[in-house]
Motif scaffolding. Sequence first.
Motif, PDB file in Angstrom:
ATOM      1  N   PHE A   1       0.961   3.997  11.742  1.00  0.00           N
ATOM      2  CA  PHE A   1       0.523   2.960  10.808  1.00  0.00           C
ATOM      3  C   PHE A   1      -0.810   3.363  10.179  1.00  0.00           C
ATOM      4  O   PHE A   1      -1.759   3.694  10.893  1.00  0.00           O
ATOM      5  CB  PHE A   1       0.379   1.616  11.525  1.00  0.00           C
ATOM      6  N   ASP A   2      -0.876   3.292   8.847  1.00  0.00           N
ATOM      7  CA  ASP A   2      -2.121   3.647   8.159  1.00  0.00           C
ATOM      8  C   ASP A   2      -2.927   2.416   7.747  1.00  0.00           C
ATOM      9  O   ASP A   2      -3.916   2.537   7.034  1.00  0.00           O
ATOM     10  CB  ASP A   2      -1.863   4.561   6.964  1.00  0.00           C
ATOM     11  N   PHE A   3      -2.498   1.239   8.188  1.00  0.00           N
ATOM     12  CA  PHE A   3      -3.326   0.050   8.023  1.00  0.00           C
ATOM     13  C   PHE A   3      -3.034  -0.926   9.157  1.00  0.00           C
ATOM     14  O   PHE A   3      -2.030  -0.811   9.865  1.00  0.00           O
ATOM     15  CB  PHE A   3      -3.150  -0.600   6.645  1.00  0.00           C
TER      16      PHE A   3
ATOM     17  N   ALA B   1     -12.344 -21.748  12.573  1.00  0.00           N
ATOM     18  CA  ALA B   1     -12.123 -21.003  11.335  1.00  0.00           C
ATOM     19  C   ALA B   1     -11.192 -19.832  11.661  1.00  0.00           C
ATOM     20  O   ALA B   1     -11.345 -19.166  12.688  1.00  0.00           O
ATOM     21  CB  ALA B   1     -13.433 -20.488  10.767  1.00  0.00           C
ATOM     22  N   LYS B   2     -10.243 -19.591  10.768  1.00  0.00           N
ATOM     23  CA  LYS B   2      -9.241 -18.547  11.022  1.00  0.00           C
ATOM     24  C   LYS B   2      -8.938 -17.827   9.724  1.00  0.00           C
ATOM     25  O   LYS B   2      -8.825 -18.449   8.660  1.00  0.00           O
ATOM     26  CB  LYS B   2      -7.962 -19.176  11.587  1.00  0.00           C
ATOM     27  N   TYR B   3      -8.811 -16.502   9.821  1.00  0.00           N
ATOM     28  CA  TYR B   3      -8.404 -15.749   8.643  1.00  0.00           C
ATOM     29  C   TYR B   3      -7.444 -14.625   8.998  1.00  0.00           C
ATOM     30  O   TYR B   3      -7.360 -14.186  10.146  1.00  0.00           O
ATOM     31  CB  TYR B   3      -9.596 -15.226   7.848  1.00  0.00           C
ATOM     32  N   LEU B   4      -6.706 -14.203   7.974  1.00  0.00           N
ATOM     33  CA  LEU B   4      -5.811 -13.045   8.030  1.00  0.00           C
ATOM     34  C   LEU B   4      -6.544 -11.893   7.369  1.00  0.00           C
ATOM     35  O   LEU B   4      -7.020 -12.033   6.235  1.00  0.00           O
ATOM     36  CB  LEU B   4      -4.514 -13.355   7.278  1.00  0.00           C
ATOM     37  N   ILE B   5      -6.656 -10.742   8.075  1.00  0.00           N
ATOM     38  CA  ILE B   5      -7.488  -9.660   7.551  1.00  0.00           C
ATOM     39  C   ILE B   5      -6.763  -8.323   7.616  1.00  0.00           C
ATOM     40  O   ILE B   5      -6.127  -7.983   8.618  1.00  0.00           O
ATOM     41  CB  ILE B   5      -8.839  -9.600   8.288  1.00  0.00           C
ATOM     42  N   TYR B   6      -6.859  -7.585   6.524  1.00  0.00           N
ATOM     43  CA  TYR B   6      -6.289  -6.237   6.380  1.00  0.00           C
ATOM     44  C   TYR B   6      -7.408  -5.207   6.477  1.00  0.00           C
ATOM     45  O   TYR B   6      -8.530  -5.444   6.013  1.00  0.00           O
ATOM     46  CB  TYR B   6      -5.612  -6.119   5.006  1.00  0.00           C
ATOM     47  N   LYS B   7      -7.093  -4.045   7.056  1.00  0.00           N
ATOM     48  CA  LYS B   7      -8.001  -2.899   6.951  1.00  0.00           C
ATOM     49  C   LYS B   7      -7.179  -1.617   6.990  1.00  0.00           C
ATOM     50  O   LYS B   7      -6.113  -1.557   7.625  1.00  0.00           O
ATOM     51  CB  LYS B   7      -9.052  -2.892   8.071  1.00  0.00           C
ATOM     52  N   ASP B   8      -7.636  -0.598   6.297  1.00  0.00           N
ATOM     53  CA  ASP B   8      -7.018   0.724   6.375  1.00  0.00           C
ATOM     54  C   ASP B   8      -7.642   1.468   7.560  1.00  0.00           C
ATOM     55  O   ASP B   8      -8.820   1.330   7.842  1.00  0.00           O
ATOM     56  CB  ASP B   8      -7.226   1.494   5.070  1.00  0.00           C
ATOM     57  N   TRP B   9      -6.826   2.262   8.249  1.00  0.00           N
ATOM     58  CA  TRP B   9      -7.341   3.014   9.385  1.00  0.00           C
ATOM     59  C   TRP B   9      -6.372   4.127   9.770  1.00  0.00           C
ATOM     60  O   TRP B   9      -5.346   4.336   9.113  1.00  0.00           O
ATOM     61  CB  TRP B   9      -7.646   2.097  10.569  1.00  0.00           C
ATOM     62  N   ASN B  10      -6.710   4.862  10.839  1.00  0.00           N
ATOM     63  CA  ASN B  10      -5.891   5.944  11.404  1.00  0.00           C
ATOM     64  C   ASN B  10      -5.708   7.136  10.459  1.00  0.00           C
ATOM     65  O   ASN B  10      -4.792   7.936  10.662  1.00  0.00           O
ATOM     66  CB  ASN B  10      -4.490   5.429  11.807  1.00  0.00           C
ATOM     67  N   ARG B  11      -6.527   7.238   9.425  1.00  0.00           N
ATOM     68  CA  ARG B  11      -6.453   8.372   8.522  1.00  0.00           C
ATOM     69  C   ARG B  11      -7.853   8.915   8.269  1.00  0.00           C
ATOM     70  O   ARG B  11      -8.838   8.172   8.274  1.00  0.00           O
ATOM     71  CB  ARG B  11      -5.790   7.979   7.189  1.00  0.00           C
ATOM     72  N   HIS B  12      -7.945  10.242   8.030  1.00  0.00           N
ATOM     73  CA  HIS B  12      -9.236  10.857   7.759  1.00  0.00           C
ATOM     74  C   HIS B  12      -9.767  10.400   6.411  1.00  0.00           C
ATOM     75  O   HIS B  12      -8.985  10.254   5.449  1.00  0.00           O
ATOM     76  CB  HIS B  12      -9.098  12.392   7.771  1.00  0.00           C
TER      77      HIS B  12
ATOM     78  N   LYS C   1       0.849  -1.196   0.000  1.00  0.00           N
ATOM     79  CA  LYS C   1       0.000   0.000   0.000  1.00  0.00           C
ATOM     80  C   LYS C   1       0.880   1.239   0.000  1.00  0.00           C
ATOM     81  O   LYS C   1       1.874   1.297   0.745  1.00  0.00           O
ATOM     82  CB  LYS C   1      -0.896   0.004   1.237  1.00  0.00           C
ATOM     83  N   ASN C   2       0.534   2.212  -0.806  1.00  0.00           N
ATOM     84  CA  ASN C   2       1.245   3.486  -0.761  1.00  0.00           C
ATOM     85  C   ASN C   2       1.001   4.142   0.595  1.00  0.00           C
ATOM     86  O   ASN C   2      -0.138   4.210   1.068  1.00  0.00           O
ATOM     87  CB  ASN C   2       0.776   4.409  -1.885  1.00  0.00           C
ATOM     88  N   TYR C   3       2.088   4.624   1.214  1.00  0.00           N
ATOM     89  CA  TYR C   3       1.973   5.166   2.577  1.00  0.00           C
ATOM     90  C   TYR C   3       1.333   6.541   2.562  1.00  0.00           C
ATOM     91  O   TYR C   3       1.656   7.393   1.730  1.00  0.00           O
ATOM     92  CB  TYR C   3       3.350   5.239   3.234  1.00  0.00           C
ATOM     93  N   GLN C   4       0.428   6.765   3.507  1.00  0.00           N
ATOM     94  CA  GLN C   4      -0.241   8.054   3.669  1.00  0.00           C
ATOM     95  C   GLN C   4       0.339   8.747   4.899  1.00  0.00           C
ATOM     96  O   GLN C   4       0.034   8.385   6.038  1.00  0.00           O
ATOM     97  CB  GLN C   4      -1.757   7.848   3.813  1.00  0.00           C
ATOM     98  N   GLN C   5       1.197   9.726   4.666  1.00  0.00           N
ATOM     99  CA  GLN C   5       1.873  10.425   5.759  1.00  0.00           C
ATOM    100  C   GLN C   5       0.867  11.201   6.599  1.00  0.00           C
ATOM    101  O   GLN C   5      -0.085  11.795   6.071  1.00  0.00           O
ATOM    102  CB  GLN C   5       2.920  11.390   5.193  1.00  0.00           C
ATOM    103  N   LEU C   6       1.067  11.201   7.910  1.00  0.00           N
ATOM    104  CA  LEU C   6       0.242  11.963   8.832  1.00  0.00           C
ATOM    105  C   LEU C   6       1.085  13.089   9.400  1.00  0.00           C
ATOM    106  O   LEU C   6       2.177  12.849   9.932  1.00  0.00           O
ATOM    107  CB  LEU C   6      -0.266  11.058   9.957  1.00  0.00           C
ATOM    108  N   SER C   7       0.619  14.315   9.270  1.00  0.00           N
ATOM    109  CA  SER C   7       1.385  15.481   9.690  1.00  0.00           C
ATOM    110  C   SER C   7       1.799  15.379  11.157  1.00  0.00           C
ATOM    111  O   SER C   7       0.973  15.079  12.028  1.00  0.00           O
ATOM    112  CB  SER C   7       0.552  16.751   9.480  1.00  0.00           C
ATOM    113  N   GLY C   8       3.088  15.598  11.411  1.00  0.00           N
ATOM    114  CA  GLY C   8       3.595  15.595  12.768  1.00  0.00           C
ATOM    115  C   GLY C   8       3.873  14.223  13.339  1.00  0.00           C
ATOM    116  O   GLY C   8       4.275  14.115  14.503  1.00  0.00           O
ATOM    117  N   VAL C   9       3.677  13.159  12.543  1.00  0.00           N
ATOM    118  CA  VAL C   9       3.894  11.796  13.025  1.00  0.00           C
ATOM    119  C   VAL C   9       4.967  11.140  12.167  1.00  0.00           C
ATOM    120  O   VAL C   9       4.864  11.107  10.940  1.00  0.00           O
ATOM    121  CB  VAL C   9       2.595  10.963  12.965  1.00  0.00           C
ATOM    122  N   ALA C  10       6.012  10.621  12.820  1.00  0.00           N
ATOM    123  CA  ALA C  10       7.089   9.947  12.100  1.00  0.00           C
ATOM    124  C   ALA C  10       6.570   8.644  11.519  1.00  0.00           C
ATOM    125  O   ALA C  10       5.784   7.938  12.150  1.00  0.00           O
ATOM    126  CB  ALA C  10       8.261   9.677  13.031  1.00  0.00           C
TER     127      ALA C  10
END
Length: 244
Positions: free
Chosen positions: A161-163, A230-241, A117-126
Amino acid sequence: MHNLGHTRSANRRDHLLLTPDTFVRTALPGMQGGTAIVHVSPAVGAAFTQYTAELEPGGTLGPTLAQRFVYVLGGAVDLATDTSFNSLSPSGYAYIPAGLAHTLTAQGATRVAVIEKNYQQLSGVAPPVLLVGDEASAASTALMGDPDLQVRSLLPDQPAFDFAVNTMTYQPGASLSTVEIHVMEHGLLMLEGGGIYRLGDAWYPVTAGDFIWMAPFCPQWFGALGKQPAKYLIYKDWNRHPLG
């Protein structure tokens, strides 16, 4: 003859279900000694790419400028950067930040789930740094207090982290408590067992090896069936507006 043209796979406006009988393998630029099963990409409207890399002994992934998450499904890989070296076996994983030069080399025949995923920079956060771990070492917590539904978070809950990537394990008969509809999209790889997934207004039997993509606001619900978890690996995007 009656099975000709039949598959559980489905392609809808707000979701995909891809089953192994419909997987197509291809080589990606820079990949050597292996092929990729591309499950989802921006071509379908997703904001990320997820694929399974099938590597021969000594096979390697190609380079990427995007951030990359890898989870070993079978076999083992060596992850090397200019300053670090780690070996990952099944359930081992790594988060590789955008722009970090690295190589991922298979020790033997190996299967790896890869999220980019292309990284989405958050202002003021390394931005985050390289992270290596193993799912077995991640804390297991009950979702909504249900001990039969356990979640392991593989990435820290930090704004850098944006995901997020989690594993979720359902005991037979366990299910999500509600139908979820939310702004985050998901990429989901079934690892073990099976059950019934509601996606949009459709209901699908799913089993280990299946892949699901859920677009933002796709109605979703899962219940585990059978005699094993039952078990799965799951991705989600978060921490961004949502406006980016």
